[in-house]
Design an enzyme around this catalytic site. Sequence first.
Site, PDB file in Angstrom:
ATOM      1  CB  SER A 127      -0.894  -0.007   1.245  1.00 35.53           C
ATOM      2  OG  SER A 127      -1.483   1.258   1.453  1.00 35.53           O
ATOM      3  CE1 TYR A 152      -4.369  -1.947   4.720  1.00 32.74           C
ATOM      4  CE2 TYR A 152      -3.698   0.286   4.137  1.00 32.74           C
ATOM      5  CZ  TYR A 152      -4.087  -0.994   3.765  1.00 32.74           C
ATOM      6  OH  TYR A 152      -4.148  -1.316   2.433  1.00 32.74           O
TER       7      TYR A 152
END
Length: 335
Positions: A127, A152
């Site tokens: 990501s 995350y």
Amino acid sequence: MKILVTGAAGFIGMHTAQVLLARGDQVVGLDNLNDYYDPRLKQNRLARLTPHPAFRFVKLDVADRAGMESLFAEEKFDRVIHLAAQAGVRYSLQNPHAYVDSNLVGFINILEGCRHNKVQHLVYASSSSVYGGNTKMPFSEHDSVDHPVSIYAATKKANELMAHTYSHLYGLPTTGLRFFTVYGPWGRPDMALFLFTKAILEGRPIDVFNHGKMKRDFTYIDDIVEGVIRTLDHTAESDPAFNPLQPDPGRSNAPYRVFNIGNHDPIELMSFIKAIEDAIGVAAEKRFLPLQDGDVPATYAEIAELNAWTGFKPATSVGNGVGQFVEWYRGYYRI
């Protein structure tokens, strides 16, 4: 090839599986169909895949160690595209344990399955959030990513480290793709495009964070899928020029690569909202709010490395991509 696509009922997973099937691959799609967002959307995505004779669906959680061991042993996949994960920066502030279970425990099960069953290449979703507190633009794979600002992001950075370890110890070719704000038809309901479109069509105000002073490298789903499959077909290799005295974070003397996959064209949030308004034909009522914890004001992908490796080059403008999403949304919800 026989390819495992995890997260096959997800946004990117469904689109990826469709293209693999269309080119003649055999696809096993895995998903746990959890309720992080409306499971009916996941079921309807899945319904687009299940009629295909070369597709088989397995309902399984990647964190299920015994289930994953059995799946890999029975199926003997040629390659793996690992897209299943607990997504969302803001949700990670409320429920961090979900990210450990899915993104860490689940990922080690994927790595072990690949290692013990001679998988030729693992491509997995990282990501843009790994860039965290970085402010140098555009974000480059050659930059350090040691300052995440959400759990995350930390789990995605951990995935890259875990993959490198398996590439180094066992010669498993692994490639991580750092996705930059993917959007398009069948997109996730927790993403800005979906939230804004829904609110505008329902006559409600939209929440505009950081008072609108945000930039995102919005990347259309068709471009993303092309990049994923191009990457799958270009197996990671060791870099003979890798210098351990000055190590490059994106490369290694093991068969390991990490690439940005984005549009290389950051758009101001207010311009993105304008594209939605134009597509719908309604001006949005805007509620300006401060930057959220764990969020960053800007993302911008340098994609020269992925272009050189695979020929990847995004081709979809934001205006066209947003229009495609709004058309899908109106059709799907019969508006």
